[in-house]
Design an enzyme around this catalytic site. Structure first.
Site, PDB file in Angstrom:
ATOM      1  N   SER A   1      -6.799   2.515  31.994  1.00 27.14           N
ATOM      2  CA  SER A   1      -7.513   2.869  33.212  1.00 27.14           C
ATOM      3  C   SER A   1      -8.532   1.780  33.504  1.00 27.14           C
ATOM      4  CB  SER A   1      -8.230   4.217  33.031  1.00 27.14           C
ATOM      5  OG  SER A   1      -9.217   4.113  32.014  1.00 27.14           O
ATOM      6  N   LYS A   2      -9.260   1.925  34.584  1.00 28.52           N
ATOM      7  CA  LYS A   2     -10.234   0.900  34.958  1.00 28.52           C
ATOM      8  C   LYS A   2     -11.315   0.724  33.897  1.00 28.52           C
ATOM      9  CE  LYS A   2      -9.707   0.740  39.957  1.00 28.52           C
ATOM     10  NZ  LYS A   2     -10.367   0.844  41.276  1.00 28.52           N
ATOM     11  N   ARG A   3     -11.663   1.800  33.215  1.00 32.08           N
ATOM     12  CA  ARG A   3     -12.698   1.672  32.180  1.00 32.08           C
ATOM     13  C   ARG A   3     -12.181   0.871  30.990  1.00 32.08           C
ATOM     14  NH1 ARG A   3     -12.098   5.455  27.919  1.00 32.08           N
ATOM     15  NH2 ARG A   3     -10.435   6.967  28.287  1.00 32.08           N
TER      16      ARG A   3
END
Length: 473
Positions: A242-244
């Site tokens: 994911s973006k994190r």
């Protein structure tokens, strides 16, 4: 290898070039280079509503920044619609496909029935062998491929191994929609065949499409390419990326100050291995890369490893080249990160001089620009909170005492500066840090910087003495 290797990278321009796509492009590029072949670029833009010019530009720009040059001009899938339609008609004429008039309501009943019976196949072949005269009026049919009902479709995947799918588990694939537009699986087969693709290296999420596509290849008596389905990238915790975790566009990594060579190296090592080697040049990557070296398990993205690798490449880079890369980063930065006086050429010249000290501690180009900010600021310097507190009466007196011996230096060199500063510390019977810290605050406005003698050298005699005088008592 008897035939020339042709790979292809085929992104959909519905978003930017994400990190997984960049790795797929790299693997295709490396395999082509390693085998004296070529890598083609195909923009799969048949979804006209979701495709955008901005996304296409970002994909091309991202590949260019990474140094992944494709051969020839990009192919645009939507421009080949007539060719796709031609093959659909050919398949109808050959009895490999048929028109299907099933209504949405009928398809829903089939779906419910298949689910209740534990079958994966949904469409029951209702129109497969019916007389065309049964066709209802006023309905535009879809075109379905006559999938084999018996036996199995086998894929000898270079990464996943042998994958066999029972043909009865696959229903008759739609190859053209009711408006005549081709579906993904049909367009991919036609394009790969026409482009002479010998090796289809792509994400493992396409493995479910592979058996469908192999059936079409064989029905048309076309050469099936060698498949290599690369596992997806997960985060450090094993969860879907994911973006994190780092599921960002390539342009984000450029903005964060990563070097293209470091990102190439990291992506190559992400799921592919060559013994215990972690750091390798592009030439070594090309020499060593092979498909069996790709693991079957999802790779785990780790920002710390990327930063460590990037730091290695920064330390290994030539100072002038590193300064140029840092300067090219400026348009990507936020307002708070932008250096003042960035249009002043003399500041960039000073950054080159400061680079040996800057790159030893930096993990990214942003770190270099931040630590080298002292070359871009103008007098009087704005002190950060810690530096302001450090410049008390005692510190200001120390600065005042250093002014005269520094001013009378005939030669402004690392050795002469060090001799003055160390000599003062010994005379005052204090540790060097007690002298260096006030100097650092006065010269940079901060309490951290490259080595203090490096800072004095980079600023030059006149500017350094002027900054010290501003803060001395």
């Amino acid at each position: 290898m008897s035939e020339r290797v042709v790979t292809r990278f085929a992104p959909s321009p519905t978003g930017y070039l994400h990190i997984g796509g960049a790795r797929t492009a790299l693997f295709n590029w490396l395999y082509a280079k390693a085998n004296g072949g070529k890598m083609l670029l195909r923009i799969e833009d048949t979804d006209r509503k979701r495709s955008s010019t901005d996304a296409i530009d970002a994909i091309l720009d991202g590949l260019g920044w990474l140094g992944l040059e494709w051969d020839g001009v990009p192919f645009y899938q939507h421009a080949r619609a007539d060719r796709h339609a031609e093959v659909v008609e050919q398949m109808l004429d050959m009895g490999l496909a048929y028109k299907c008039y099933a209504s949405p309501e009928e398809l829903e009943k089939m779906r419910v029935s298949a689910h209740a019976e534990g079958r994966s196949a949904v469409y029951d072949g209702k129109w497969r062998d019916r007389d065309p005269s049964d066709a209802p009026a006023g309905i535009d049919p879809v075109i379905r491929f006559k999938s084999p009902n018996e036996g199995e479709t086998v894929i000898k995947d270079q990464v996943q191994g042998t994958v066999a799918v029972a043909n009865r588990a696959l229903d008759d694939l739609i190859i053209a929609r009711s408006d005549g537009s081709p579906t993904y699986n049909l367009a991919v087969v036609v394009d790969d065949h026409d482009m002479g693709v010998t090796h289809a290296i792509r994400g493992a999420d396409h493995l479910t499409n592979a058996s469908r596509q192999v059936q079409i290849y064989k029905a048309l008596e076309w050469q099936v390419p060698v498949f290599a389905h690369v596992p997806l990238i997960h985060g450090p915790d094993g969860a879907k990326l994911s973006k994190r975790h780092g599921a960002l566009g390539v342009e984000a990594y450029r903005s964060m100050g990563y070097l293209p060579a470091a990102l190439r190296n990291y992506l190559a090592r992400l799921g592919w291995s060559h013994g215990d080697d972690e750091i390798f040049s592009t030439a070594q990557m090309i020499e060593w890369f092979d498909l069996p070296g790709i693991g079957r398990s999802p790779a785990r993205f780790d920002f710390e490893k990327l930063a460590s690798l990037n730091a290695h490449y920064i330390k290994s880079s030539e100072d002038g080249e590193l300064a140029a890369l840092t300067r090219s980063l400026v348009p990507e930065l936020d307002e708070a990160q932008l250096p003042p006086n960035r249009e002043d050429e003399s500041c960039w010249e000073k950054l080159v001089l400061a680079m040996p000290g800057l790159k030893e501690r930096a993990k990214t180009l942003v770190d270099i620009l931040d630590a080298g900010r002292f070359v871009f600021v103008s007098r009087p310097l704005d002190m950060d909170e810690k530096a302001g507190k450090l410049l008390d009466d005692e510190a200001q007196a120390t600065l005042g005492a250093l002014l005269e011996p520094l001013e009378v230096l005939d030669v402004w060199s690392f050795e002469s500066i060090e001799k003055v500063v160390r000599g003062y510390a010994e005379k005052a019977d204090v540790k060097l840090g007690k002298v260096a810290q006030p100097l650092r605050a006065a010269l940079t406005g901060r309490t951290s910087s490259p080595g203090i003698f490096d800072v004095l050298m980079v600023l030059g005699k006149d500017e350094a003495i002027a900054r010290i005088r501003d803060q001395a008592s």
